[in-house]
Design a protein around this motif. Structure first.
Motif, PDB file in Angstrom:
ATOM      1  N   PRO A 577     -50.974  93.723  -3.396  1.00 53.97           N
ATOM      2  CA  PRO A 577     -49.538  93.976  -3.246  1.00 53.97           C
ATOM      3  C   PRO A 577     -49.212  95.463  -3.232  1.00 53.97           C
ATOM      4  CG  PRO A 577     -50.029  93.264  -5.477  1.00 53.97           C
ATOM      5  CD  PRO A 577     -51.297  93.111  -4.697  1.00 53.97           C
ATOM      6  N   LEU A 579     -46.782  98.334  -4.475  1.00 51.04           N
ATOM      7  CA  LEU A 579     -45.992  98.449  -5.685  1.00 51.04           C
ATOM      8  C   LEU A 579     -45.128  99.707  -5.660  1.00 51.04           C
ATOM      9  CD1 LEU A 579     -48.904  97.722  -8.190  1.00 51.04           C
ATOM     10  CD2 LEU A 579     -47.346  96.039  -7.168  1.00 51.04           C
ATOM     11  N   ASP A 588     -43.539  94.711  -7.384  1.00 51.28           N
ATOM     12  CA  ASP A 588     -44.058  94.242  -6.101  1.00 51.28           C
ATOM     13  C   ASP A 588     -42.945  94.383  -5.068  1.00 51.28           C
ATOM     14  OD1 ASP A 588     -44.738  92.590  -3.859  1.00 51.28           O
ATOM     15  OD2 ASP A 588     -46.183  91.535  -5.102  1.00 51.28           O
ATOM     16  N   ARG A 591     -42.291  90.863  -3.100  1.00 50.15           N
ATOM     17  CA  ARG A 591     -41.803  89.770  -3.949  1.00 50.15           C
ATOM     18  C   ARG A 591     -40.667  90.191  -4.866  1.00 50.15           C
ATOM     19  NH1 ARG A 591     -45.457  85.459  -4.098  1.00 50.15           N
ATOM     20  NH2 ARG A 591     -47.463  85.879  -3.102  1.00 50.15           N
TER      21      ARG A 591
END
Length: 609
Positions: A577, A579, A588, A591
């Motif tokens: 991911p 970040l 994230d 998300r």
């Protein structure tokens, strides 16, 4: 196989399909088809805008070319008595036939021009309106903006202002106007291109065959994706990658009519060409290139290869070669890409991605280490740290080592930005100087530090630098005279013994847009994440851009993050991911999931590399 061969094969297949299914369309008033009537009306009004897609066939005669799809576009042949401007407009429209074919477009050309026209040489992707002018037998079409792809489908960037006018000399042949000098290019609208092409990677090796290098190109979407991928790979590296990468697929090979994929996901690659002796080692490297290239087709899970009817031996005597079999040679290098390293209160810290970060036991993790930025090798064993307020670069073990208890000083006395490692543990460091930036390279094999001239970065007001894991791409942030930031890239040429020889010509990854880029990081093998301060300290934008600078046909991410963001953590490992890093947490970006950290004062966080 020439670089244009994949496109040529594709166009030939499309031409055969189009000939079998083309259906006559009704004419307007017995003279003009619907498209040319609209174009003519706009020309008479002094403004012409070509559509972003051609007409869609709605029915008609027997379909002998297989099932019709809603996306299919038939090219219309020229009408008798069409004017010069109508012929040029019809020619441009005919190039939007889908599936790709140019046999109808050739009908708008003189016999001599049709025989010599080579649209496989490049693709011109244009946008906006196209004012048309006619003067003394020449029709001029002004492209307000356009970009180029080379014969393999690699992005070449924007056309210069002096190139945006296409002149078509129109003459009379057999009583009809025909184009005598078409450009050797497929000229298509950006909207049409965006809907029907995708950017993929062709995988080649670095010069010493240690790691696969992705070369981004555009290929047509659809049922023939596997065929397009293999054909493009066989054509060899794009021009910009010449001398940077190597292929172990023998030259002169071509793919048959197609690469069929079974219901079980097995791609049968039947290659034809001159018989060649292939060693077991070369066969494995060939399979690795094919596997990594074909894994981008979700329908393919394994492959088989034959050359002139003889099966290529597969390692271990298996009957199929999995697209996951060469994972260790992938472009992200060794390691899973999940370990995080950073700086908190001047100390090197590390963790596994669950928010728990702890100081390293080596010299950079000690209290008072004074570290301001850090990079860690892909095996997570050694770190390069900038300290003394950015005035020194040292190398040491991440964890305490009796054999190497002290740090090795590599550079001192300058103004250094965050370092970056490639897969071969070569360390790249940017030094900012009043007279222009300097790029330093430390190669552990020579145990020496030297400068590397990187056109577009060396001597500029560069502010940051990252290297791709494969070591063949450098990308930097460069401050322009107006105070905004541009992202510039350059390829790295590596010699046969793995030594860096030089950097190639620069290219623009992202033009300056009046903003300040505060951080950049690799986000996948051919994508970069950029952090831009919209309102410093409170509002930031995260953009994902293509590392080759492509601006059309690329799936891009753009999102807003709030608060005081310290930087980005991202990795070329595809499932790692990206970040956004804060003093007390990281989030994230996709998300939008926050992860608190158990240390105060986090100033940097990143993956290895």
């Amino acid at each position: 196989m020439t670089p244009a061969a994949p496109r040529r094969a594709l166009l030939a297949r499309g031409a055969a399909s189009a000939r079998s299914r083309r259906t006559p369309r009704p004419v307007l008033g017995g003279v003009l088809g619907p498209l040319l009537a609209v174009v003519l009306a706009l020309v008479l009004c002094g403004c012409t805008s070509l559509p972003t897609s051609g007409p869609v066939i709605e029915g008609g005669g027997a379909d002998q070319g297989g099932p019709r799809r809603a996306s299919d576009i038939d090219a219309r042949p020229p009408l008798s008595g069409a004017s010069r401007t109508e012929v040029v407009a019809g020619f441009l429209d005919a190039m939007t036939a889908w599936p790709v074919q140019t046999s109808v477009a050739k009908e708008y050309l003189t016999e001599e021009a049709a025989a010599g026209w080579d649209p496989e040489q490049e693709t011109i992707v244009y946008s906006d309106s196209l004012p048309v002018r006619e003067s003394a037998g020449t029709v001029s079409v002004r492209l307000t903006a356009a970009d180029r792809l080379d014969a393999v489908g690699a992005w070449r960037g924007a056309m210069g202002a002096e190139e945006l006018t296409l002149d078509f000399r129109v003459s009379i042949e057999d009583g009809q106007y025909r184009i005598a000098d078409p450009p050797d290019a497929l000229v298509v609208p950006a909207g049409w291109f965006r809907q029907r092409h995708r950017q993929v990677s062709l995988y080649y090796f670095d010069p010493i065959a240690q790691i696969l290098v992705p070369e981004p190109v555009f290929v047509p979407e659809g049922d023939q994706l596997a065929t397009s991928l293999v054909s493009a790979l066989l054509a060899g590296p794009p021009p910009r990658a010449q001398g940077v990468v190597r292929s172990f697929l023998p030259s002169g090979l071509t793919v048959g009519l197609s690469v069929p994929v079974s219901d079980a996901g097995v791609a049968d690659i039947a290659l034809v060409g001159e018989p060649q002796a292939i060693t077991a080692q070369q066969a494995e490297l060939m399979l690795a290139q094919l596997a990594w290239t074909l894994r981008q087709d979700p329908s393919v899970t394994a492959l088989r290869v034959s050359i002139d009817g003889t099966d290529l031996p597969l390692p271990g005597g298996v009957s199929e070669y999995s697209v996951e079999a060469a994972a260790a040679l992938g472009p992200a290098g060794p390691g899973g890409g999940r370990a995080l390293f950073g700086v908190s209160q001047g100390r090197l810290v590390f963790g596994s991605g669950d928010g728990e970060l702890a100081p390293a036991t080596g010299v950079f993790g000690a209290e008072g280490a004074g570290v301001s930025s850090v990079a860690v090798t892909l095996d997570n064993q050694r770190a390069a740290a900038v300290d003394l307020g950015g005035r020194r670069v040292r190398l040491a073990r991440v964890q305490q080592s009796a054999s190497e208890p002290a740090a090795q000083t590599l550079l001192s006395g300058g103004n250094y930005t965050r370092p970056t490692f490639d897969h071969a543990d070569r360390l790249w460091v940017l030094e900012r100087r009043p007279g222009g930036a300097v790029v330093w390279l430390y190669d552990e094999h020579d145990d020496a530090v030297r400068t590397v001239r990187v056109p577009g970065i060396t001597g500029t007001r560069a502010r940051g630098l990252v290297v791709s894991r494969d070591g063949t791409r450098l990308v930097g942030i460069v401050r322009t005279p107006d105070g905004s930031d541009r992202v510039v890239g350059a390829r790295v040429l590596i010699g046969g013994r793995g030594q860096v020889q030089r950097a190639g010509r620069p290219f623009v990854v992202r033009e300056a847009e009046g903003s300040h880029i505060t951080d950049l990081a690799w986000n996948g093998p051919i994508r970069l994440g950029l952090l831009t301060a919209t309102a410093p300290g409170s509002l930031y934008e995260v953009d994902v851009v293509a590392a080759d600078g492509a601006t059309v046909g690329v799936d891009a991410l753009s999102t807003i993050v709030t608060g005081k963001v310290r930087g980005l953590a991202a990795s070329p490992v595809e499932d790692a991911p990206m970040l956004a890093v804060y003093a007390d947490q990281y989030v994230d970006v996709v998300r939008q999931e926050p992860q608190p950290v158990d240390l105060d004062g986090l100033t940097q966080l990143d993956y290895a590399g």
